[in-house]
Design a protein around this motif. Structure first.
Motif, short mmCIF file in Angstrom:
data_model
loop_
_atom_site.label_atom_id
_atom_site.label_comp_id
_atom_site.label_asym_id
_atom_site.label_seq_id
_atom_site.Cartn_x
_atom_site.Cartn_y
_atom_site.Cartn_z
N PRO A 20 0.82 -1.21 0.00
CA PRO A 20 0.00 0.00 0.00
C PRO A 20 0.86 1.27 0.00
O PRO A 20 1.83 1.38 0.74
N GLY A 21 0.48 2.21 -0.86
CA GLY A 21 1.19 3.49 -0.92
C GLY A 21 2.40 3.51 -1.83
O GLY A 21 3.08 4.55 -1.95
N ALA A 22 2.72 2.39 -2.50
CA ALA A 22 3.89 2.35 -3.38
C ALA A 22 3.68 3.29 -4.56
O ALA A 22 2.60 3.31 -5.17
N PRO A 55 -0.71 -1.27 -9.85
CA PRO A 55 -2.05 -1.85 -9.65
C PRO A 55 -2.25 -2.27 -8.19
O PRO A 55 -1.30 -2.42 -7.42
N ARG A 56 -3.50 -2.45 -7.83
CA ARG A 56 -3.82 -2.84 -6.45
C ARG A 56 -3.38 -4.27 -6.14
O ARG A 56 -3.10 -4.61 -5.00
N GLU A 57 -3.35 -5.13 -7.15
CA GLU A 57 -2.98 -6.52 -6.93
C GLU A 57 -1.52 -6.61 -6.46
O GLU A 57 -0.69 -5.78 -6.83
N THR A 58 -1.24 -7.63 -5.66
CA THR A 58 0.09 -7.74 -5.05
C THR A 58 0.87 -8.94 -5.56
O THR A 58 1.69 -9.51 -4.84
N TYR A 59 0.62 -9.38 -6.77
CA TYR A 59 1.39 -10.47 -7.35
C TYR A 59 2.44 -9.89 -8.29
O TYR A 59 2.29 -8.80 -8.83
N PRO A 60 3.56 -10.59 -8.54
CA PRO A 60 4.66 -10.03 -9.33
C PRO A 60 4.29 -9.86 -10.80
O PRO A 60 3.63 -10.71 -11.39
N GLN A 61 4.76 -8.75 -11.39
CA GLN A 61 4.52 -8.47 -12.80
C GLN A 61 5.53 -7.43 -13.28
O GLN A 61 6.36 -6.96 -12.49
N VAL A 62 5.44 -7.08 -14.55
CA VAL A 62 6.36 -6.11 -15.14
C VAL A 62 5.54 -4.98 -15.75
O VAL A 62 4.65 -5.22 -16.56
N LEU A 115 10.55 2.33 -20.76
CA LEU A 115 11.32 1.64 -19.73
C LEU A 115 10.47 0.54 -19.13
O LEU A 115 9.24 0.54 -19.26
N THR A 116 11.14 -0.39 -18.48
CA THR A 116 10.43 -1.45 -17.75
C THR A 116 10.64 -1.21 -16.26
O THR A 116 11.73 -0.86 -15.81
N LEU A 117 9.57 -1.41 -15.50
CA LEU A 117 9.61 -1.21 -14.06
C LEU A 117 9.18 -2.52 -13.39
O LEU A 117 7.99 -2.86 -13.38
N PRO A 118 10.12 -3.31 -12.87
CA PRO A 118 9.75 -4.56 -12.20
C PRO A 118 8.88 -4.29 -10.97
O PRO A 118 9.20 -3.43 -10.15
N LEU A 119 7.80 -5.03 -10.86
CA LEU A 119 6.88 -4.91 -9.73
C LEU A 119 6.97 -6.21 -8.93
O LEU A 119 6.47 -7.26 -9.36
N ALA A 120 7.63 -6.14 -7.79
CA ALA A 120 7.83 -7.34 -6.96
C ALA A 120 6.57 -7.64 -6.16
O ALA A 120 6.05 -6.77 -5.45
N GLY A 121 6.06 -8.86 -6.26
CA GLY A 121 4.88 -9.26 -5.51
C GLY A 121 5.18 -9.46 -4.04
O GLY A 121 6.31 -9.78 -3.65
N THR A 122 4.18 -9.26 -3.22
CA THR A 122 4.32 -9.47 -1.79
C THR A 122 3.19 -10.36 -1.30
O THR A 122 2.10 -10.38 -1.88
N GLY A 123 3.45 -11.09 -0.25
CA GLY A 123 2.43 -11.96 0.31
C GLY A 123 2.98 -12.75 1.48
O GLY A 123 4.08 -12.50 1.97
N GLU A 124 2.21 -13.72 1.94
CA GLU A 124 2.60 -14.57 3.04
C GLU A 124 2.40 -16.03 2.64
O GLU A 124 1.42 -16.35 1.96
#
Length: 649
Positions: A53-55, A94-101, A115-124
């Motif tokens: 949240p807030g990224a 995006p609101r989803e928290t799974y990894p994507q590009v 440019l490409t911006l890697p989006l690292a997913g987070t979870g438990e």
């Protein structure tokens, strides 16, 4: 193991561009010479985002004029000029928290930058702890944990998963992160040029990346358009492809170009070009009614197996697709991962299926668009049977009465499952086939034997890979406390055969369900032999008769075989009265007798009949050396006898 959210491809339509057809003239319109394209600089801070949240990421863009900034996932906010061809914008993931590009593009006329911006997913994730009670795992070069396990032996660990990562290591074993395939292509449309004849051309650019966000050279790009013609695409920079889109006069109001990667089924991107055509005024007509439906390929989905895909279809009632809508979707179970635009009027949705169903038997998907609402139900199923529990379903306590067992089968997550109906077997009694009473619930009826030979029966129930054993108490009147058994047969020893007769008394204790006792055995047997010995007057015939009367005591054990048969075994010791009678004509008979030590081992097998047990016994005895005048040395006779056991108590 499943991340809290899985990857979803989000397609972004390029901002609509409108073209006005030029009015017909006698003279040809002058040709406009297009300036050469200028490379647009674009950078992001930070260079990678963790989806929390807030990224946010700040974008800095250097362009000759105000650019159009777009992204395949997420949003671009607050584009503003900083002066002298420098612009700034905010990228919102995006609101989803799974990894994507995220593929971010900036275009101005025929100039571009990306440019490409890697989006690292987070979870438990839940990880089984080791012998120390702590759990940890490694993704790439990054280690997460250690975390102390709870009472169930598992620890919940927060993880960060960079795009392209599919596996983690925990306890020396590789774990699948269950991240689905994601889109690695983004397409844009720009550089529109109108010709005098009403046709137009546009510039199509596609950007291809690797799963980790690096540019992909020589990607197997496929471009298609809903109207017009596309020239052959050429790679102008690593991972950047361009082609010309020729739009004829009278093109459809909404023209769409689609980009795909041939070796990645989920790598799809679409962009739309708005093109108005000149047409005579027409009477306004009421909007055609719309229809919304949900298509699902599978009637059921198994708990914990990942994500379920479904498709939303929106048309105008005549079957023509409607694309000017923003449908909304909700689900009763699991996590909705969003929608992916496909062809006009088509959206693909993704729902993560939880491991624990918590009693839900159906996944309900509800979609709405305007006043249209669609609903679809999908059965939620347990996985393969991995565990089962057994309890008695009535007050029948065994003995002579049937017993009903209630059997519950569950999968590895504890969900009730009908994957495998239980199968049962009993050592003595009989079992009916399992009868289903509900999801993962069965009844199995046990029928005790008519004549039990043990105080309890063992029942084994199996379902899938799970197996449990329970016991049923029995009423076994056939188990006597005292029995008497006369017997008779033949004896063999030292090459001779002779008759054998005996009797035994068995006293059975309460130990080992009444199957351990003491046997007192008395057996008589005899061997008679004739031989010839040499003397001064010639050969002399000698007759020998040896008789034995053995008394032994032995611990004994009996073991029921099925509902009627019984096996007995004993091992003990005692005394034997040995008597030898030798006759040498014409002299008198010489008689000698003595007591010697003895050992005995016996095994007998019988079946219940006529209130008792007829049986066959094999007995081997050790007879010590009697040291008589005419009989010396120890030997081991073997007796084979038939008998009948009478129940005295």
């Amino acid at each position: 193991m499943t991340l809290g959210n899985l990857l979803l491809i989000t397609l972004v339509l390029a901002p609509g561009l409108r073209v006005q057809a030029a009015p017909a003239r006698v003279q040809a319109a002058p040709v406009r010479v297009q300036p050469p394209p200028v490379r647009i600089g674009i950078s992001a801070d930070p260079r990678q985002l963790e989806l929390v949240p807030g990224a946010r990421a700040k974008l800095r863009i250097a362009a000759p004029e105000t650019p159009v900034v777009a992204a395949n996932v997420g949003e671009i906010e607050t584009l503003r000029s900083l002066g002298k061809g420098v612009f700034e914008a905010t990228y919102v993931p995006p609101r989803e928290t799974y990894p994507q590009v995220a593929i971010i593009t900036a275009t101005a006329g025929r100039s571009y930058g990306w440019l490409t911006l890697p989006l690292a997913g987070t979870g438990e994730v839940s990880v089984k702890a080791g012998p120390s009670g702590d759990a940890s795992l490694t993704i790439g070069s990054r280690r997460f944990g250690p975390q102390r396990a709870g009472p169930d032996g598992r620890a919940l660990i927060h993880i960060v998963v960079p795009p392209g990562s599919r596996y983690a290591l925990a306890g020396g074993k590789r774990m699948n992160l269950n991240t689905p395939d994601v889109s690695h292509v983004h397409v844009t449309v720009g550089g529109l040029i109108n010709a005098a004849d009403g046709s137009s051309t546009a510039l199509v650019r596609a950007f291809a990346v690797m799963p980790d966000g690096k540019t992909r050279r020589k990607a197997p790009l496929q471009l298609t358009a809903t109207v017009g013609e596309l020239s052959a695409a050429r790679e102008v920079d690593p991972g950047v492809f361009e082609c010309q889109w020729n739009l004829p006069l009278g093109a459809a109001d909404t023209a769409v170009v689609e980009a795909r990667l041939g070796d990645e089924s989920m790598s799809i991107s679409r962009a739309a070009l708005q093109a108005d055509r000149v047409a005579a005024p027409q009477q306004s007509t009421p909007a055609a009614p719309r229809r919304l439906r949900i298509d699902v390929e599978r009637p059921g989905v198994v708990a914990g197996e990942g994500a379920l895909d479904f498709m939303l279809v929106l048309d105008d009632g005549a079957g023509n697709p409607v694309d000017d809508a923003d449908p909304r979707v909700s689900t009763s179970v699991g996590t909705l991962l969003g929608l992916t635009r496909g062809m006009p009027g088509r959206w693909t949705g993704h729902v993560s299926i939880p491991e624990r169903l918590e009693g839900d038997s159906k996944l309900v998907i509800v979609a709405s668009s305007g006043d249209q609402v669609a609903k679809r139900e999908v059965n939620l199923l347990g996985g393969p049977a991995a565990d089962l529990t057994i309890r008695t379903a009535d007050d029948g306590g065994g003995g002579r009465s049937p017993v009903t067992f209630a059997v519950a089968t569950t999968d590895r997550f504890g969900n009730p499952t009908d994957d495998a109906a239980p199968k049962a077997r009993a050592a003595l009694g009989k079992l009916d086939a399992a009868v289903r009473r509900g999801v993962g619930l069965y009844h199995v009826v046990y029928h005790p034997p008519a004549a039990a030979t043990a105080s309890r029966d063992e029942v084994t129930i199996r379902a899938g890979s799970a197996e449990r054993v329970t016991h049923v108490p029995l009423h076994y009147a056939a188990q006597s406390r005292l029995d008497i058994a006369p017997k008779g047969g033949i004896a063999k020893g030292s090459g001779a055969y002779g008759p054998a007769f005996g009797a035994q008394v068995s006293l059975w204790t309460q130990i080992a369900d009444g199957n351990l006792g003491l046997v007192l055995d008395g057996t008589w047997f005899r061997f008679a032999t004739d031989s010839t010995v040499s003397s001064a007057s010639g050969p002399v015939a000698v007759s020998n008769t040896n008789s034995y009367l053995a008394f032994t005591a032995a611990p004994a054990w009996r073991f029921p075989l099925g509902s009627r048969a019984m096996l007995w075994a004993s091992l003990g010791a005692g005394l034997v009265r040995v008597q030898n009678s030798s006759t040498i004509p014409p002299q008198k008979t010489i008689d000698d007798a003595t007591w010697v030590g003895a050992g005995t081992a016996a095994v007998s097998l019988g079946a219940r009949m006529w209130g008792g047990y007829p049986f066959l016994e094999v007995r081997a005895s050790y007879v010590g050396d009697p040291k008589l005048t005419s009989l010396k040395d120890s030997f081991i006779p073997v007796l084979l006898q038939l008998g009948y056991r009478f129940d005295a108590l």
